[in-house]
Design an enzyme around this catalytic site. Structure first.
Site, mmCIF file in Angstrom:
data_model
loop_
_atom_site.group_PDB
_atom_site.id
_atom_site.type_symbol
_atom_site.label_atom_id
_atom_site.label_comp_id
_atom_site.label_asym_id
_atom_site.label_seq_id
_atom_site.Cartn_x
_atom_site.Cartn_y
_atom_site.Cartn_z
ATOM 1 N N ARG A 221 29.429 14.162 -134.451
ATOM 2 C CA ARG A 221 30.109 15.168 -135.284
ATOM 3 C C ARG A 221 31.038 15.996 -134.407
ATOM 4 N NH1 ARG A 221 27.507 19.591 -133.064
ATOM 5 N NH2 ARG A 221 25.380 19.171 -132.414
ATOM 6 N N ILE B 40 15.281 16.804 -114.720
ATOM 7 C CA ILE B 40 16.224 16.995 -113.611
ATOM 8 C C ILE B 40 16.269 18.492 -113.301
ATOM 9 C CG2 ILE B 40 18.567 16.541 -112.766
ATOM 10 C CD1 ILE B 40 17.269 13.954 -113.677
ATOM 11 N N GLU C 276 22.424 12.204 -124.805
ATOM 12 C CA GLU C 276 22.459 11.940 -126.240
ATOM 13 C C GLU C 276 23.908 11.906 -126.729
ATOM 14 O OE1 GLU C 276 21.453 14.784 -129.170
ATOM 15 O OE2 GLU C 276 22.153 16.505 -128.024
ATOM 16 N N LYS D 21 23.681 26.178 -125.793
ATOM 17 C CA LYS D 21 24.862 26.553 -125.017
ATOM 18 C C LYS D 21 25.350 27.968 -125.335
ATOM 19 C CE LYS D 21 25.871 21.715 -125.602
ATOM 20 N NZ LYS D 21 26.429 20.746 -126.558
ATOM 21 N N ARG E 53 30.250 32.020 -126.782
ATOM 22 C CA ARG E 53 29.694 32.127 -128.133
ATOM 23 C C ARG E 53 29.202 33.560 -128.353
ATOM 24 N NH1 ARG E 53 26.290 26.673 -129.702
ATOM 25 N NH2 ARG E 53 27.539 25.190 -128.508
HETATM 26 P P1 ADP Z 1 26.832 21.706 -130.079
HETATM 27 O O1 ADP Z 1 26.191 20.482 -129.501
HETATM 28 O O2 ADP Z 1 27.999 21.477 -130.926
HETATM 29 O O3 ADP Z 1 26.952 22.759 -129.077
HETATM 30 P P2 ADP Z 1 24.526 22.949 -131.154
HETATM 31 O O4 ADP Z 1 23.453 22.226 -130.424
HETATM 32 O O5 ADP Z 1 24.786 24.365 -130.857
HETATM 33 O O6 ADP Z 1 25.835 22.114 -131.142
HETATM 34 O O7 ADP Z 1 24.258 22.769 -132.696
HETATM 35 C C1 ADP Z 1 25.235 23.073 -133.642
HETATM 36 C C2 ADP Z 1 24.583 23.752 -134.780
HETATM 37 O O8 ADP Z 1 23.729 22.854 -135.435
HETATM 38 C C3 ADP Z 1 23.743 24.915 -134.372
HETATM 39 O O9 ADP Z 1 23.926 25.879 -135.358
HETATM 40 C C4 ADP Z 1 22.329 24.367 -134.352
HETATM 41 O O10 ADP Z 1 21.415 25.387 -134.673
HETATM 42 C C5 ADP Z 1 22.407 23.316 -135.435
HETATM 43 N N1 ADP Z 1 21.619 22.101 -135.181
HETATM 44 C C6 ADP Z 1 21.929 21.077 -134.385
HETATM 45 N N2 ADP Z 1 21.024 20.086 -134.477
HETATM 46 C C7 ADP Z 1 20.108 20.486 -135.365
HETATM 47 C C8 ADP Z 1 18.926 19.916 -135.914
HETATM 48 N N3 ADP Z 1 18.489 18.708 -135.592
HETATM 49 N N4 ADP Z 1 18.235 20.637 -136.825
HETATM 50 C C9 ADP Z 1 18.656 21.847 -137.174
HETATM 51 N N5 ADP Z 1 19.756 22.438 -136.713
HETATM 52 C C10 ADP Z 1 20.476 21.786 -135.825
HETATM 53 P P1 ADP Z 2 19.612 18.643 -128.169
HETATM 54 O O1 ADP Z 2 19.667 17.521 -129.141
HETATM 55 O O2 ADP Z 2 18.644 19.679 -128.544
HETATM 56 O O3 ADP Z 2 20.973 19.150 -127.815
HETATM 57 P P2 ADP Z 2 19.601 17.366 -125.521
HETATM 58 O O4 ADP Z 2 18.933 16.076 -125.222
HETATM 59 O O5 ADP Z 2 21.087 17.349 -125.609
HETATM 60 O O6 ADP Z 2 18.984 17.976 -126.857
HETATM 61 O O7 ADP Z 2 19.155 18.430 -124.440
HETATM 62 C C1 ADP Z 2 19.464 19.776 -124.553
HETATM 63 C C2 ADP Z 2 19.461 20.447 -123.199
HETATM 64 O O8 ADP Z 2 18.189 20.296 -122.550
HETATM 65 C C3 ADP Z 2 20.445 19.843 -122.211
HETATM 66 O O9 ADP Z 2 21.735 20.389 -122.353
HETATM 67 C C4 ADP Z 2 19.818 20.172 -120.860
HETATM 68 O O10 ADP Z 2 20.096 21.496 -120.472
HETATM 69 C C5 ADP Z 2 18.336 20.068 -121.172
HETATM 70 N N1 ADP Z 2 17.821 18.721 -120.829
HETATM 71 C C6 ADP Z 2 17.731 17.664 -121.660
HETATM 72 N N2 ADP Z 2 17.221 16.578 -121.016
HETATM 73 C C7 ADP Z 2 16.992 16.973 -119.750
HETATM 74 C C8 ADP Z 2 16.443 16.328 -118.584
HETATM 75 N N3 ADP Z 2 16.017 15.049 -118.597
HETATM 76 N N4 ADP Z 2 16.354 17.053 -117.444
HETATM 77 C C9 ADP Z 2 16.747 18.344 -117.405
HETATM 78 N N5 ADP Z 2 17.248 19.004 -118.452
HETATM 79 C C10 ADP Z 2 17.368 18.340 -119.621
HETATM 80 MG MG MG Z 3 22.484 18.102 -126.943
#
Ligand code: ADP
Ligand code: ADP
Ligand code: MG
Length: 451
Positions: free
Chosen positions: A295, A203, A291, A237, A341
């Site tokens: 937690r 997207i 997703e 983020k 952050r």
């Molecule tokens: P939130 O969705 O709460 O904003 P983040 O995506 O920033 O969370 O992840 C929270 C913390 O967990 C971060 O420190 C990130 O690096 C870590 N983290 C999240 N998912 C994973 C993963 N699958 N493997 C390793 N570290 C992860």
């Molecule tokens: P994570 O487990 O690493 O948090 P997410 O599936 O939540 O992975 O995706 C992380 C980020 O990647 C989203 O917040 C968005 O900015 C981008 N993203 C994920 N899927 C899409 C998509 N289908 N199109 C555009 N951006 C995406």
């Molecule tokens: Mg995510």
């Protein structure tokens, strides 16, 4: 309610959990690695147990050692925080087998929702829109090519086990899809121990909007509104706010996304706090499920600011078997909250992690300003973990008021000794498009380039 719990985490979130426990008169046992031996929150806990050397694999990710600490500390429950073992179904199961309550959803739910492909399937079953893409795992590149030609480029290759913004590749045409397919799968195998990849339409102009859920073990599920986490760098983020004032995201869309998130979590038989993440297509005015994070999230304080609730308290209550204390209509939303952050990363040097010794540190303060951090003047940031130093959260009656307060709070903060993102955040807060609310997930990349 529990008498004593173990906190299987570190840094600001360990301190944040201790704070709620103190208020509720719950004793805390905190585990720490040798790299964290000088962490000041260790003194606030009732007991601190060393679980090994700095590398997370040798300490915070070591299930048997953490369970041993829980036994020694004689705790009734474990709070996993975020990151580390928080979404690890095996850890949750071992806790339960040892008669220790895991403060999070049931193991089976973590398993289903932790895999992005099965989570997507569950969303579909719940009637929640998902991003057009592959039905499930991609078995070969030919299959990926056929789907992409059907839904149209660009597409995003994603790791089923991905997290932390890693394991994703944008593909603009057949050639780049061919090139990235094996690469993405190999990388996912190395990073997550699972090379399964799937595919979604990418997207192009999107907002990240997520819904905070609270659910109990008796089938009650409510939402605590949404957060907008569109300001990201490398899919991670940087700034989060609530409510979302995305263009076109009005009353109707807000209601629909909240209802969708609740329906999904009811279908999943969810319990405890969790977040349903959506991607909102600005041009089409449509949202799609992305997703579930099973937690507490880093950005949960913005929700606390607008609802007046303490999410850790609700997590503890639900985990101890209590029914939710609120019905949906009891939840009131007031004003606007923003979180920044503060990372130990150098914005002038490609956001390189910059651990080291903090010099002067003076946290901002004042009405409706909250700073969640474990740092102090003279604290040495260890190189072993992620670079989050703290989170600055403000509240205002309007977004405008919250923005002004955030700028002033950042100006007040003195943080010397380690390169950090405060000045970069200050610039974003002054940006005309950010202030006007017209931006998408590419905002930071457009400013600094896709480093
Ligand atoms: P939130 O969705 O709460 O904003 P983040 O995506 O920033 O969370 O992840 C929270 C913390 O967990 C971060 O420190 C990130 O690096 C870590 N983290 C999240 N998912 C994973 C993963 N699958 N493997 C390793 N570290 C992860
Ligand atoms: P994570 O487990 O690493 O948090 P997410 O599936 O939540 O992975 O995706 C992380 C980020 O990647 C989203 O917040 C968005 O900015 C981008 N993203 C994920 N899927 C899409 C998509 N289908 N199109 C555009 N951006 C995406
Ligand atoms: Mg995510």
């Amino acid at each position: 309610m529990f008498k004593r719990i173990l906190i299987a985490n570190r840094g600001e979130i360990a301190l944040r959990i201790i704070r709620t426990c103190k208020r509720l008169n719950i004793e805390t046992v905190v585990v720490y690695s040798q790299a964290d031996k000088d962490a000041v929150y260790l003194k606030l806990a009732d007991r601190a147990i060393c679980i090994g050397p700095g590398p997370a694999k040798a300490s915070y990710l070591k299930v048997n050692t953490i369970i041993a600490a829980a036994e020694i500390g004689d705790v009734e429950a474990v709070h996993p925080g975020y990151g580390f073992l928080s979404e690890n179904a095996h850890f949750a199961e071992v806790c339960r087998a040892c008669k220790i309550t895991f403060i999070g959803p049931p193991t089976q739910v973590i398993e289903t929702l932790g895999n992005k492909i099965s989570a997507r399937q569950l969303a579909k079953a719940a009637g929640v829109p998902t991003v057009p893409g592959s039905e499930g795992a991609l078995s070969n590149v030919e299959e990926a090519l056929a789907i992409s030609q059907k839904i149209g480029y660009p597409v995003l290759l994603k790791a089923a086990a991905g997290g932390g913004g890693r394991g994703m590749r944008i593909c603009h045409n057949d050639a780049s899809l061919r090139m990235y397919f094996t690469q993405a799968s190999n990388e996912a195998e190395v990073a997550f121990g699972d090379g399964t990849v799937y595919l979604e339409k990418y997207i192009e102009s999107a907002r990240h909007i997520e819904v905070q859920i609270l659910a109990d073990e008796h089938g009650n599920v409510i939402h605590l509104g949404e957060r907008d986490c569109t300001i990201q760098r490398r899919n991670q983020k940087l700034i989060e706010e609530s409510p979302s004032l995305a263009p076109g995201f009005g009353k109707r869309e807000r209601y629909d996304i909240q209802v969708a998130a609740v329906r999904l979590m009811k279908t999943a038989k969810y319990a405890n706090a969790g977040t349903v993440e959506f991607i909102y297509d600005i041009k089409a005015g449509k949202f799609y499920f992305m997703e579930v994070n099973t937690r507490l999230q880093v950005e949960h304080p913005v929700t606390e600011m607008v609802t007046g609730l303490d999410l850790v308290e609700e997590q503890l209550r639900v985990a101890s078997g209590e029914p939710l204390r609120f019905r949906q209509k009891d939840i009131q939303f007031l004003g606007h909250a923003i979180e920044c952050r503060i990372n130990a990363e150098d914005p002038r040097n490609g956001f390189m992690p910059s651990p080291g010794k903090i010099g002067m540190f003076l946290p901002p303060a004042g009405n409706n300003i909250r700073m969640d951090t474990h740092m102090y003047a003279g604290y040495t940031v260890p190189p072993n973990y992620d670079s989050l130093l703290g989170k600055l959260i403000v509240h205002g009656l309007t977004r405008k008021e919250a923005l002004l307060r955030m700028r002033f709070a950042l100006d007040q903060m003195v943080l010397e000794g380690v390169a950090n993102t405060a000045s970069f955040l200050r610039e974003i807060l002054q940006d005309a498009n950010f202030v006007a609310g017209s931006y998408d997930t590419s905002f930071v990349n457009k400013r600094v380039g896709p480093t």
